[in-house]
Design a protein around this motif. Structure first.
Motif, PDB file in Angstrom:
ATOM      1  N   PRO A  96       0.820  -1.212   0.000  1.00 50.77           N
ATOM      2  CA  PRO A  96       0.000   0.000   0.000  1.00 50.77           C
ATOM      3  C   PRO A  96       0.851   1.258   0.000  1.00 50.77           C
ATOM      4  CG  PRO A  96      -0.099  -1.098   2.134  1.00 50.77           C
ATOM      5  CD  PRO A  96       0.679  -1.985   1.230  1.00 50.77           C
ATOM      6  N   ALA A  97       0.341   2.277  -0.665  1.00 52.20           N
ATOM      7  CA  ALA A  97       0.983   3.593  -0.712  1.00 52.20           C
ATOM      8  C   ALA A  97       2.398   3.530  -1.275  1.00 52.20           C
ATOM      9  CB  ALA A  97       0.959   4.246   0.666  1.00 52.20           C
ATOM     10  N   CYS A  98       2.605   2.640  -2.213  1.00 54.38           N
ATOM     11  CA  CYS A  98       3.927   2.455  -2.832  1.00 54.38           C
ATOM     12  C   CYS A  98       3.974   3.253  -4.138  1.00 54.38           C
ATOM     13  CB  CYS A  98       4.159   0.964  -3.080  1.00 54.38           C
ATOM     14  SG  CYS A  98       5.738   0.583  -3.858  1.00 54.38           S
ATOM     15  N   ASN A  99       3.931   4.561  -3.988  1.00 53.05           N
ATOM     16  CA  ASN A  99       3.977   5.462  -5.145  1.00 53.05           C
ATOM     17  C   ASN A  99       4.556   6.796  -4.706  1.00 53.05           C
ATOM     18  OD1 ASN A  99       1.697   7.374  -4.380  1.00 53.05           O
ATOM     19  ND2 ASN A  99       0.656   5.381  -4.288  1.00 53.05           N
ATOM     20  N   GLU A 100       4.941   7.609  -5.625  1.00 51.48           N
ATOM     21  CA  GLU A 100       5.622   8.867  -5.310  1.00 51.48           C
ATOM     22  C   GLU A 100       4.728   9.891  -4.633  1.00 51.48           C
ATOM     23  OE1 GLU A 100       7.812  10.356  -8.661  1.00 51.48           O
ATOM     24  OE2 GLU A 100       9.060   8.545  -8.767  1.00 51.48           O
ATOM     25  N   VAL A 101       3.424   9.768  -4.762  1.00 57.83           N
ATOM     26  CA  VAL A 101       2.510  10.697  -4.109  1.00 57.83           C
ATOM     27  C   VAL A 101       2.408  10.383  -2.619  1.00 57.83           C
ATOM     28  CG1 VAL A 101       0.102  11.487  -3.991  1.00 57.83           C
ATOM     29  CG2 VAL A 101       1.199  11.135  -6.221  1.00 57.83           C
ATOM     30  N   GLN A 102       2.371   9.098  -2.255  1.00 54.63           N
ATOM     31  CA  GLN A 102       2.123   8.684  -0.878  1.00 54.63           C
ATOM     32  C   GLN A 102       3.355   8.219  -0.108  1.00 54.63           C
ATOM     33  OE1 GLN A 102      -1.004   5.869  -2.247  1.00 54.63           O
ATOM     34  NE2 GLN A 102      -2.194   6.773  -0.578  1.00 54.63           N
ATOM     35  N   CYS A 103       4.495   8.095  -0.771  1.00 52.05           N
ATOM     36  CA  CYS A 103       5.690   7.554  -0.125  1.00 52.05           C
ATOM     37  C   CYS A 103       6.902   8.407  -0.473  1.00 52.05           C
ATOM     38  CB  CYS A 103       5.907   6.101  -0.581  1.00 52.05           C
ATOM     39  SG  CYS A 103       7.374   5.330   0.112  1.00 52.05           S
ATOM     40  N   GLY A 104       7.751   8.634   0.502  1.00 52.04           N
ATOM     41  CA  GLY A 104       8.928   9.463   0.306  1.00 52.04           C
ATOM     42  C   GLY A 104      10.077   8.798  -0.431  1.00 52.04           C
ATOM     43  N   TRP A 105      10.053   7.492  -0.572  1.00 49.44           N
ATOM     44  CA  TRP A 105      11.072   6.776  -1.344  1.00 49.44           C
ATOM     45  C   TRP A 105      10.417   5.534  -1.950  1.00 49.44           C
ATOM     46  CZ3 TRP A 105      14.649   7.901  -4.265  1.00 49.44           C
ATOM     47  CH2 TRP A 105      15.712   7.060  -4.599  1.00 49.44           C
ATOM     48  N   ALA A 106       9.507   5.798  -2.884  1.00 44.55           N
ATOM     49  CA  ALA A 106       8.670   4.753  -3.478  1.00 44.55           C
ATOM     50  C   ALA A 106       9.462   3.721  -4.268  1.00 44.55           C
ATOM     51  CB  ALA A 106       7.597   5.387  -4.369  1.00 44.55           C
TER      52      ALA A 106
END
Length: 153
Positions: free
Chosen positions: A117-127
């Motif tokens: 989950p949240a593994c993207n540049e919008v939701q994670c600081g180092w996706a």
């Protein structure tokens, strides 16, 4: 012997603990009566093994997202910088056996994951730094040692 510090985990003798374990590390009492319980959720033996950062990062996302399905008392589930475990903080929840049960249920759910989950540049600081397979292997290994979680030393 080293000098005492202001950080509980720095004052823990890491050569004496035996991972994996779940240890109550601290209780903070608020001025209005609330209590925050911080648990040391140790996956790897300090100074002998560590979790690879992409797997640890994915396990953090998976666990942080799932654990709230089993308790509304969770404040945070955060990785240790040494990459050997996590800190689990809960408010007004002192039942150690229930904490173990919450962790067990959470990690059982994590094992069903097909994505992070949240593994993207919008939701994670180092996706770019994620490893689902590694996270699942860590969860499986920790769960396989469930009977040892209460043994710290």
């Amino acid at each position: 012997m080293t000098d005492k510090t202001n950080v509980e985990s720095f004052d823990l003798d890491h050569t004496k603990v035996v991972a994996p374990y779940v240890r109550l590390a601290d209780i903070k009492k608020g001025t209005n009566g609330d209590e925050v319980y911080k648990y040391d959720v140790r996956f790897k033996q300090p100074n002998k093994a560590h979790m690879a950062m992409p797997a640890l990062h994915s396990l953090e996302h998976l666990t942080a997202n799932s654990i709230r399905n089993y308790s509304d008392k969770v404040i945070d589930f955060s990785p240790m910088g040494c990459q050997t475990g996590f800190y689990l903080s809960l408010i007004n929840h002192a039942d150690y056996e229930d904490v173990l049960h919450i962790l067990e249920q959470t990690l059982q759910e994590v094992l069903q994951a097909t994505s992070v989950p949240a593994c993207n540049e919008v939701q994670c600081g180092w996706a770019a730094s994620h490893d689902l397979a590694g996270a699942l292997a860590l969860a499986k290994e920790f769960l396989a040692q469930r009977d040892e979680w209460h043994i710290v030393f």
